[in-house]
Design a protein around this motif. Structure first.
Motif, PDB file in Angstrom:
ATOM      1  N   ARG A 107      -3.051  -3.528  -6.936  1.00  0.00           N
ATOM      2  CA  ARG A 107      -2.198  -3.812  -5.790  1.00  0.00           C
ATOM      3  C   ARG A 107      -2.161  -5.306  -5.485  1.00  0.00           C
ATOM      4  O   ARG A 107      -3.107  -6.022  -5.767  1.00  0.00           O
ATOM      5  CB  ARG A 107      -2.714  -3.064  -4.564  1.00  0.00           C
ATOM      6  CG  ARG A 107      -2.557  -1.571  -4.704  1.00  0.00           C
ATOM      7  CD  ARG A 107      -3.468  -0.831  -3.747  1.00  0.00           C
ATOM      8  NE  ARG A 107      -3.451   0.587  -4.027  1.00  0.00           N
ATOM      9  CZ  ARG A 107      -4.176   1.165  -4.988  1.00  0.00           C
ATOM     10  NH1 ARG A 107      -4.952   0.465  -5.764  1.00  0.00           N
ATOM     11  NH2 ARG A 107      -4.108   2.467  -5.168  1.00  0.00           N
ATOM     12  N   LYS A 108      -1.081  -5.718  -4.847  1.00  0.00           N
ATOM     13  CA  LYS A 108      -0.976  -7.115  -4.428  1.00  0.00           C
ATOM     14  C   LYS A 108      -2.103  -7.463  -3.474  1.00  0.00           C
ATOM     15  O   LYS A 108      -2.595  -8.591  -3.486  1.00  0.00           O
ATOM     16  CB  LYS A 108       0.390  -7.380  -3.814  1.00  0.00           C
ATOM     17  CG  LYS A 108       1.492  -7.405  -4.840  1.00  0.00           C
ATOM     18  CD  LYS A 108       2.844  -7.681  -4.239  1.00  0.00           C
ATOM     19  CE  LYS A 108       3.891  -7.583  -5.354  1.00  0.00           C
ATOM     20  NZ  LYS A 108       5.236  -7.525  -4.855  1.00  0.00           N
ATOM     21  N   SER A 109      -2.532  -6.488  -2.660  1.00  0.00           N
ATOM     22  CA  SER A 109      -3.631  -6.769  -1.726  1.00  0.00           C
ATOM     23  C   SER A 109      -4.917  -7.111  -2.478  1.00  0.00           C
ATOM     24  O   SER A 109      -5.700  -7.948  -2.013  1.00  0.00           O
ATOM     25  CB  SER A 109      -3.861  -5.596  -0.767  1.00  0.00           C
ATOM     26  OG  SER A 109      -4.243  -4.432  -1.469  1.00  0.00           O
ATOM     27  N   ASP A 112      -4.313 -10.677  -3.695  1.00  0.00           N
ATOM     28  CA  ASP A 112      -4.351 -11.574  -2.534  1.00  0.00           C
ATOM     29  C   ASP A 112      -5.779 -11.799  -2.047  1.00  0.00           C
ATOM     30  O   ASP A 112      -6.154 -12.918  -1.692  1.00  0.00           O
ATOM     31  CB  ASP A 112      -3.489 -11.031  -1.395  1.00  0.00           C
ATOM     32  CG  ASP A 112      -2.003 -11.051  -1.707  1.00  0.00           C
ATOM     33  OD1 ASP A 112      -1.598 -11.753  -2.666  1.00  0.00           O
ATOM     34  OD2 ASP A 112      -1.244 -10.356  -1.006  1.00  0.00           O
ATOM     35  N   LEU A 154       2.516  -3.803  -8.672  1.00  0.00           N
ATOM     36  CA  LEU A 154       2.499  -5.118  -9.327  1.00  0.00           C
ATOM     37  C   LEU A 154       3.675  -5.308 -10.284  1.00  0.00           C
ATOM     38  O   LEU A 154       3.702  -6.251 -11.067  1.00  0.00           O
ATOM     39  CB  LEU A 154       1.176  -5.311 -10.070  1.00  0.00           C
ATOM     40  CG  LEU A 154      -0.077  -5.241  -9.199  1.00  0.00           C
ATOM     41  CD1 LEU A 154      -1.331  -5.407 -10.044  1.00  0.00           C
ATOM     42  CD2 LEU A 154      -0.034  -6.268  -8.094  1.00  0.00           C
ATOM     43  N   VAL A 158       4.900 -10.701  -8.950  1.00  0.00           N
ATOM     44  CA  VAL A 158       3.588 -11.207  -9.360  1.00  0.00           C
ATOM     45  C   VAL A 158       3.773 -12.044 -10.621  1.00  0.00           C
ATOM     46  O   VAL A 158       4.416 -11.609 -11.572  1.00  0.00           O
ATOM     47  CB  VAL A 158       2.593 -10.054  -9.646  1.00  0.00           C
ATOM     48  CG1 VAL A 158       1.266 -10.605 -10.133  1.00  0.00           C
ATOM     49  CG2 VAL A 158       2.390  -9.184  -8.414  1.00  0.00           C
TER      50      VAL A 158
END
Length: 190
Positions: A107-109, A112, A154, A158
């Motif tokens: 995940r982007k989280s 991040d 993703l 990204v």
């Protein structure tokens, strides 16, 4: 938290070979240099405790895990929404090796969180394989899983630092892995 020189966040679709690539790299680096970290470990452990399930069976690639996958994904998303570092923090505790491979960034989280804590060290490695290859490895599209955030989060937005194609071409794969290993060794020297 330790202070790594390099963090490889390995991501890719189910049956793309994320774990295989992770193991190829890990086997060529000494365990004193490289640690493999799995975000799914704390997720599955907490899910198993809360739902009174067999944690060890959730770790393997059996029908048992598949039976709970969709609900586990939903449950994990709820935790991440409330706290993006919920599953990231536990895996880095006490890790002392200079190279960390997170074998299952999804995940982007996840990205991040690592970038916000280890901006200079974080490198994103995308493992790709064709649908044909993935099917040969046992993948079948599953609604609620393959169209969920955990598989598609993703796909857009990204920038991957490395893309490794894992379609069963051994010489091509070896060249890609050697190139990544050379990059890792260069980072270790600086």
């Amino acid at each position: 938290m330790g202070f790594p020189k390099l963090i490889l966040l390995v991501c890719g679709k189910r049956k793309s070979g994320k774990d295989y690539i992770t193991e190829l790299i890990h086997c060529r680096l000494d365990s004193s240099i490289c640690a493999v970290l799995r975000l799914s470990g704390p997720l599955k452990e907490q899910y198993a405790k809360q739902h009174e399930l067999d944690y060890d069976r959730l770790l393997d690639a059996t029908e048992y895990k598949e039976r709970y996958r969709a609900d586990m994904i939903r449950w994990g998303e709820e935790r991440r929404t409330a706290d993006p570092g919920y599953f990231c923090r536990p895996i880095v505790q006490g890790v002392s090796q200079p190279v960390w491979i997170v074998s299952d960034a999804r995940r982007k989280s996840d990205i991040d969180w690592f970038r916000s804590h280890y901006e200079e060290q974080t490198v994103i490695v995308r493992v790709v394989a064709s649908e044909k290859t993935r099917r040969q490895r046992g993948w079948q599209f599953t609604e609620g899983v393959d169209d969920a955030q955990s598989e598609c989060g993703l796909d857009d937005g990204v920038n991957f630092d490395w893309v490794i194609t894992n379609d069963g071409q051994d010489l091509e794969l070896e060249a890609q892995v050697l190139s990544l290993l050379a990059f890792i060794h260069e980072k270790l020297l600086h």
